[in-house]
Design a protein around this motif. Structure first.
Motif, short mmCIF file in Angstrom:
data_model
loop_
_atom_site.label_atom_id
_atom_site.label_comp_id
_atom_site.label_asym_id
_atom_site.label_seq_id
_atom_site.Cartn_x
_atom_site.Cartn_y
_atom_site.Cartn_z
N CYS A 4 10.27 19.79 -1.18
CA CYS A 4 10.52 18.39 -0.85
C CYS A 4 10.38 17.53 -2.10
O CYS A 4 10.02 18.03 -3.17
CB CYS A 4 9.56 17.92 0.24
N ASN A 5 10.64 16.26 -1.95
CA ASN A 5 10.47 15.30 -3.02
C ASN A 5 9.19 14.50 -2.81
O ASN A 5 8.66 14.46 -1.69
CB ASN A 5 11.66 14.32 -3.06
N ILE A 6 8.74 13.85 -3.86
CA ILE A 6 7.53 13.04 -3.77
C ILE A 6 7.65 12.00 -2.66
O ILE A 6 6.70 11.77 -1.91
CB ILE A 6 7.22 12.37 -5.12
N ASP A 7 8.82 11.37 -2.55
CA ASP A 7 8.96 10.32 -1.54
C ASP A 7 8.98 10.86 -0.11
O ASP A 7 8.96 10.09 0.85
CB ASP A 7 10.17 9.44 -1.82
N ASP A 8 8.98 12.17 0.06
CA ASP A 8 8.78 12.76 1.39
C ASP A 8 7.31 12.74 1.77
O ASP A 8 6.98 12.80 2.96
CB ASP A 8 9.29 14.20 1.43
N ILE A 9 6.44 12.68 0.77
CA ILE A 9 5.00 12.70 1.00
C ILE A 9 4.38 11.31 0.86
O ILE A 9 3.55 10.92 1.68
CB ILE A 9 4.32 13.69 0.02
N LEU A 10 4.77 10.58 -0.18
CA LEU A 10 4.20 9.26 -0.45
C LEU A 10 5.22 8.18 -0.15
O LEU A 10 6.38 8.28 -0.54
CB LEU A 10 3.78 9.15 -1.93
N HIS A 11 4.76 7.11 0.50
CA HIS A 11 5.62 5.98 0.83
C HIS A 11 4.93 4.69 0.40
O HIS A 11 3.76 4.48 0.74
CB HIS A 11 5.91 5.91 2.33
N TYR A 12 5.67 3.85 -0.33
CA TYR A 12 5.15 2.53 -0.71
C TYR A 12 5.71 1.50 0.25
O TYR A 12 6.90 1.47 0.52
CB TYR A 12 5.56 2.16 -2.14
N GLN A 13 4.82 0.66 0.76
CA GLN A 13 5.23 -0.40 1.66
C GLN A 13 4.69 -1.72 1.13
O GLN A 13 3.48 -1.87 0.93
CB GLN A 13 4.69 -0.13 3.07
N ALA A 14 5.58 -2.64 0.88
CA ALA A 14 5.19 -3.97 0.34
C ALA A 14 4.59 -4.83 1.43
O ALA A 14 4.79 -4.66 2.57
CB ALA A 14 6.41 -4.65 -0.26
N ASN A 67 0.84 -1.21 0.00
CA ASN A 67 0.00 0.00 0.00
C ASN A 67 0.87 1.26 0.00
O ASN A 67 2.04 1.21 0.28
CB ASN A 67 -0.95 -0.01 1.20
N VAL A 68 0.23 2.35 -0.33
CA VAL A 68 0.88 3.65 -0.35
C VAL A 68 0.31 4.46 0.81
O VAL A 68 -0.91 4.55 0.97
CB VAL A 68 0.64 4.39 -1.69
N THR A 69 1.19 5.01 1.63
CA THR A 69 0.75 5.87 2.72
C THR A 69 1.16 7.30 2.44
O THR A 69 2.16 7.56 1.77
CB THR A 69 1.33 5.41 4.08
N ILE A 70 0.36 8.22 2.94
CA ILE A 70 0.58 9.64 2.71
C ILE A 70 1.05 10.27 4.02
O ILE A 70 0.41 10.11 5.06
CB ILE A 70 -0.71 10.31 2.22
N HIS A 71 2.16 11.00 3.96
CA HIS A 71 2.74 11.59 5.15
C HIS A 71 2.78 13.12 5.07
O HIS A 71 3.69 13.75 5.61
CB HIS A 71 4.15 11.03 5.37
N LEU A 72 1.77 13.70 4.43
CA LEU A 72 1.73 15.15 4.29
C LEU A 72 1.52 15.82 5.65
O LEU A 72 2.15 16.83 5.94
CB LEU A 72 0.63 15.58 3.31
N LYS A 73 0.68 15.26 6.47
CA LYS A 73 0.39 15.86 7.78
C LYS A 73 1.68 16.03 8.59
O LYS A 73 1.94 17.11 9.13
CB LYS A 73 -0.61 14.98 8.55
N GLU A 74 2.48 14.97 8.65
CA GLU A 74 3.73 15.03 9.40
C GLU A 74 4.69 16.05 8.80
O GLU A 74 5.38 16.77 9.51
CB GLU A 74 4.39 13.65 9.44
N LEU A 75 4.72 16.10 7.47
CA LEU A 75 5.64 17.00 6.79
C LEU A 75 5.28 18.46 7.03
O LEU A 75 6.15 19.28 7.32
CB LEU A 75 5.66 16.71 5.28
N ILE A 76 3.99 18.80 6.95
CA ILE A 76 3.63 20.21 7.15
C ILE A 76 3.81 20.62 8.61
O ILE A 76 4.16 21.76 8.90
CB ILE A 76 2.22 20.57 6.63
N GLU A 77 3.61 19.67 9.52
CA GLU A 77 3.86 19.98 10.94
C GLU A 77 5.35 20.25 11.15
O GLU A 77 5.73 21.18 11.86
CB GLU A 77 3.38 18.83 11.83
N LYS A 78 6.19 19.43 10.51
CA LYS A 78 7.64 19.60 10.62
C LYS A 78 8.08 20.93 10.01
O LYS A 78 8.97 21.60 10.53
CB LYS A 78 8.33 18.44 9.89
N LYS A 79 7.43 21.35 8.92
CA LYS A 79 7.78 22.59 8.24
C LYS A 79 7.13 23.81 8.90
O LYS A 79 7.43 24.95 8.54
CB LYS A 79 7.35 22.53 6.77
#
Length: 80
Positions: A70-80, A15-27
């Protein structure tokens, strides 16, 4: 030749998880501010932050990456 894999069972491909919330909090930026800077509705940013996006809009994703430097992989993560 490399062996290709097929999707046998729904969910067996990861699945792909989205980490935008964490990134904007960090920024240090708010969802409202990101929506304004990205010229999109707050609801769009909210869906990205809650991980409930149904379809990835690459234009919106590119805007977020540009604004957040940032890069796309800072926001989207694929996990097998």
């Amino acid at each position: 030749m490399d062996e290709l894999r097929s999707v046998v069972n729904i969910g067996s491909y990861g699945n792909v998880t989205i980490h935008l919330k964490e990134l904007i909090e960090k920024k240090g930026i708010t969802r409202y501010r990101l929506a304004k800077l990205a010229d999109t509705r707050f609801e769009v940013v909210e869906k990205w932050c809650s991980g409930t996006v149904e379809r990835i809009d690459t234009d919106i994703l590119a805007r977020f990456c540009h604004i957040l430097d940032c890069n796309i992989d800072d926001i989207l993560h694929y996990q097998a």
